[in-house]
Scaffold this motif. Structure first.
Motif, PDB file in Angstrom:
ATOM      1  N   ASN A   9       0.885  -1.155   0.000  1.00 58.09           N
ATOM      2  CA  ASN A   9       0.000   0.000   0.000  1.00 58.09           C
ATOM      3  C   ASN A   9       0.926   1.209   0.000  1.00 58.09           C
ATOM      4  OD1 ASN A   9      -1.597   2.279   1.208  1.00 58.09           O
ATOM      5  ND2 ASN A   9      -3.215   0.731   1.209  1.00 58.09           N
ATOM      6  N   PRO A  10       0.718   2.175  -0.889  1.00 61.41           N
ATOM      7  CA  PRO A  10       1.664   3.282  -0.997  1.00 61.41           C
ATOM      8  C   PRO A  10       1.670   4.228   0.191  1.00 61.41           C
ATOM      9  CG  PRO A  10      -0.245   3.678  -2.390  1.00 61.41           C
ATOM     10  CD  PRO A  10      -0.369   2.278  -1.883  1.00 61.41           C
ATOM     11  N   MET A  11       0.730   4.059   1.106  1.00 62.98           N
ATOM     12  CA  MET A  11       0.692   4.888   2.316  1.00 62.98           C
ATOM     13  C   MET A  11       1.133   4.072   3.522  1.00 62.98           C
ATOM     14  SD  MET A  11      -2.761   7.110   1.526  1.00 62.98           S
ATOM     15  CE  MET A  11      -3.643   5.826   0.620  1.00 62.98           C
ATOM     16  N   SER A  12       2.154   3.251   3.324  1.00 64.48           N
ATOM     17  CA  SER A  12       2.596   2.339   4.371  1.00 64.48           C
ATOM     18  C   SER A  12       4.080   2.039   4.238  1.00 64.48           C
ATOM     19  CB  SER A  12       1.810   1.021   4.281  1.00 64.48           C
ATOM     20  OG  SER A  12       2.296   0.251   3.181  1.00 64.48           O
ATOM     21  N   ARG A  13       4.569   1.167   5.111  1.00 57.32           N
ATOM     22  CA  ARG A  13       5.943   0.681   5.017  1.00 57.32           C
ATOM     23  C   ARG A  13       6.175  -0.115   3.734  1.00 57.32           C
ATOM     24  NH1 ARG A  13       4.485   0.647  10.306  1.00 57.32           N
ATOM     25  NH2 ARG A  13       5.983   1.429  11.862  1.00 57.32           N
ATOM     26  N   GLY A  14       5.103  -0.371   3.013  1.00 59.82           N
ATOM     27  CA  GLY A  14       5.254  -1.040   1.732  1.00 59.82           C
ATOM     28  C   GLY A  14       6.174  -0.296   0.786  1.00 59.82           C
ATOM     29  N   ARG A  15       6.355   1.003   1.000  1.00 58.63           N
ATOM     30  CA  ARG A  15       7.290   1.768   0.169  1.00 58.63           C
ATOM     31  C   ARG A  15       8.723   1.237   0.324  1.00 58.63           C
ATOM     32  NH1 ARG A  15       6.220   7.093  -2.030  1.00 58.63           N
ATOM     33  NH2 ARG A  15       3.967   7.437  -2.080  1.00 58.63           N
ATOM     34  N   ILE A  16       9.048   0.760   1.503  1.00 57.67           N
ATOM     35  CA  ILE A  16      10.376   0.182   1.706  1.00 57.67           C
ATOM     36  C   ILE A  16      10.545  -1.038   0.816  1.00 57.67           C
ATOM     37  CG2 ILE A  16      11.968  -0.828   3.383  1.00 57.67           C
ATOM     38  CD1 ILE A  16      10.423   0.625   5.588  1.00 57.67           C
ATOM     39  N   ALA A  17       9.557  -1.919   0.851  1.00 59.06           N
ATOM     40  CA  ALA A  17       9.639  -3.157   0.071  1.00 59.06           C
ATOM     41  C   ALA A  17       9.625  -2.870  -1.423  1.00 59.06           C
ATOM     42  CB  ALA A  17       8.477  -4.082   0.446  1.00 59.06           C
ATOM     43  N   ARG A  18       8.842  -1.887  -1.855  1.00 61.08           N
ATOM     44  CA  ARG A  18       8.810  -1.526  -3.281  1.00 61.08           C
ATOM     45  C   ARG A  18      10.209  -1.087  -3.736  1.00 61.08           C
ATOM     46  NH1 ARG A  18       4.999  -1.008  -7.761  1.00 61.08           N
ATOM     47  NH2 ARG A  18       3.450   0.020  -6.453  1.00 61.08           N
ATOM     48  N   TRP A  19      10.843  -0.240  -2.935  1.00 58.44           N
ATOM     49  CA  TRP A  19      12.194   0.217  -3.267  1.00 58.44           C
ATOM     50  C   TRP A  19      13.136  -0.980  -3.380  1.00 58.44           C
ATOM     51  CZ3 TRP A  19      15.456   3.833   0.432  1.00 58.44           C
ATOM     52  CH2 TRP A  19      16.686   4.116  -0.172  1.00 58.44           C
ATOM     53  N   MET A  20      13.039  -1.882  -2.412  1.00 62.56           N
ATOM     54  CA  MET A  20      13.929  -3.044  -2.427  1.00 62.56           C
ATOM     55  C   MET A  20      13.685  -3.917  -3.645  1.00 62.56           C
ATOM     56  SD  MET A  20      16.430  -4.528  -0.962  1.00 62.56           S
ATOM     57  CE  MET A  20      17.202  -6.079  -1.443  1.00 62.56           C
ATOM     58  N   VAL A  21      12.442  -4.159  -3.980  1.00 62.75           N
ATOM     59  CA  VAL A  21      12.136  -4.965  -5.158  1.00 62.75           C
ATOM     60  C   VAL A  21      12.692  -4.304  -6.411  1.00 62.75           C
ATOM     61  CG1 VAL A  21      10.285  -5.878  -6.603  1.00 62.75           C
ATOM     62  CG2 VAL A  21      10.102  -6.063  -4.129  1.00 62.75           C
ATOM     63  N   GLU A  22      12.539  -2.998  -6.509  1.00 66.06           N
ATOM     64  CA  GLU A  22      13.081  -2.285  -7.669  1.00 66.06           C
ATOM     65  C   GLU A  22      14.602  -2.412  -7.737  1.00 66.06           C
ATOM     66  OE1 GLU A  22      11.727  -0.754 -10.245  1.00 66.06           O
ATOM     67  OE2 GLU A  22       9.620  -0.939  -9.668  1.00 66.06           O
ATOM     68  N   GLU A  23      15.256  -2.425  -6.593  1.00 68.88           N
ATOM     69  CA  GLU A  23      16.715  -2.566  -6.578  1.00 68.88           C
ATOM     70  C   GLU A  23      17.162  -3.920  -7.139  1.00 68.88           C
ATOM     71  OE1 GLU A  23      19.149  -0.538  -5.958  1.00 68.88           O
ATOM     72  OE2 GLU A  23      18.240   1.152  -4.902  1.00 68.88           O
ATOM     73  N   THR A  24      16.336  -4.944  -6.992  1.00 70.44           N
ATOM     74  CA  THR A  24      16.739  -6.259  -7.505  1.00 70.44           C
ATOM     75  C   THR A  24      16.736  -6.317  -9.022  1.00 70.44           C
ATOM     76  OG1 THR A  24      14.511  -7.245  -7.584  1.00 70.44           O
ATOM     77  CG2 THR A  24      15.708  -7.369  -5.470  1.00 70.44           C
ATOM     78  N   GLY A  25      15.934  -5.445  -9.657  1.00 69.35           N
ATOM     79  CA  GLY A  25      15.826  -5.477 -11.106  1.00 69.35           C
ATOM     80  C   GLY A  25      14.975  -6.611 -11.644  1.00 69.35           C
TER      81      GLY A  25
END
Length: 212
Positions: A9-25
């Protein structure tokens, strides 16, 4: 279908996980879970019994808790070079779990108005808010990144806490914190994640979905 699914959810700690997933490529599917009944539904509790986001499903493996997600993805996709070699992981583990434990607890308690009495500090794992802030400054200023001279998954997690805290005033504004945040967020993956989460947040607001 992608092997990797992010429940967020973009209004949550989910932003951390989204960033991490993007870092994996890696390719992934993002499932936006609204707050309220959907997040507490039996279907989503089958993913995370806590009824909270984020969660990551990688094939048949489900991982919850942001620090665990960061560590899991770094190990699962070593080609992204988001974790140091095993023999050099002291600071990597130290600061990743410092942020997941003492830092989050101290900041949350302070934000809720709870102050640890001086005579009770031995009972609290983080001791005092002041000790945590001073220790965090050491973590982010000794080297360019918390594990040394290379960006790692620990910087995704620690950097997210610093960014959130500076934005909302729950972490003191210190030059070391601001300089560190500028370093770790100057990355294409961070920008991609932010753009996607901001777009998802606008869609939710347009749809009238409630804040947490």
């Amino acid at each position: 279908m992608a092997d990797l699914t992010l429940y967020t959810n973009p209004m949550s700690r989910g932003r951390i996980a989204r960033w991490m997933v993007e870092e994996t490529g890696q390719p992934y599917e993002a499932v936006i879970v609204p707050f309220g009944p959907a997040m507490k539904s039996p279907d989503y509790r089958a993913v995370n019994p806590m009824g909270k986001v984020p969660a990551v499903r990688h094939r048949e493996i489900v991982v919850t808790e942001c620090a665990a997600i960061c560590a899991y993805l770094a190990d699962t996709f070593p080609e992204a070079k988001l974790a140091p070699p095993n023999t050099q992981r002291g600071n990597y583990y130290r600061w990743l779990f410092f942020a997941a434990g003492p830092l989050e607890a101290a900041v949350s308690n302070r934000s809720l108005g709870f102050e640890v009495p001086d005579e009770r500090r031995r009972m609290i794992g983080y001791g005092s808010f002041e000790d945590v802030m001073d220790t965090l400054e050491i973590a982010v200023s000794t080297n360019p990144f918390v594990a040394g001279h290379a960006f790692t998954a620990a910087d995704v997690y620690v950097g997210s806490h610093v960014g959130w805290g500076l934005q909302f005033g729950s972490i003191e504004k210190r030059p070391a914190f601001e300089a560190y945040l500028a370093r770790v967020t100057d990355r294409p993956a961070f920008r991609r994640a932010k753009e996607k989460d901001d777009a998802a947040m606008r869609e939710m607001e347009t749809a009238g979905q409630s804040l947490p």
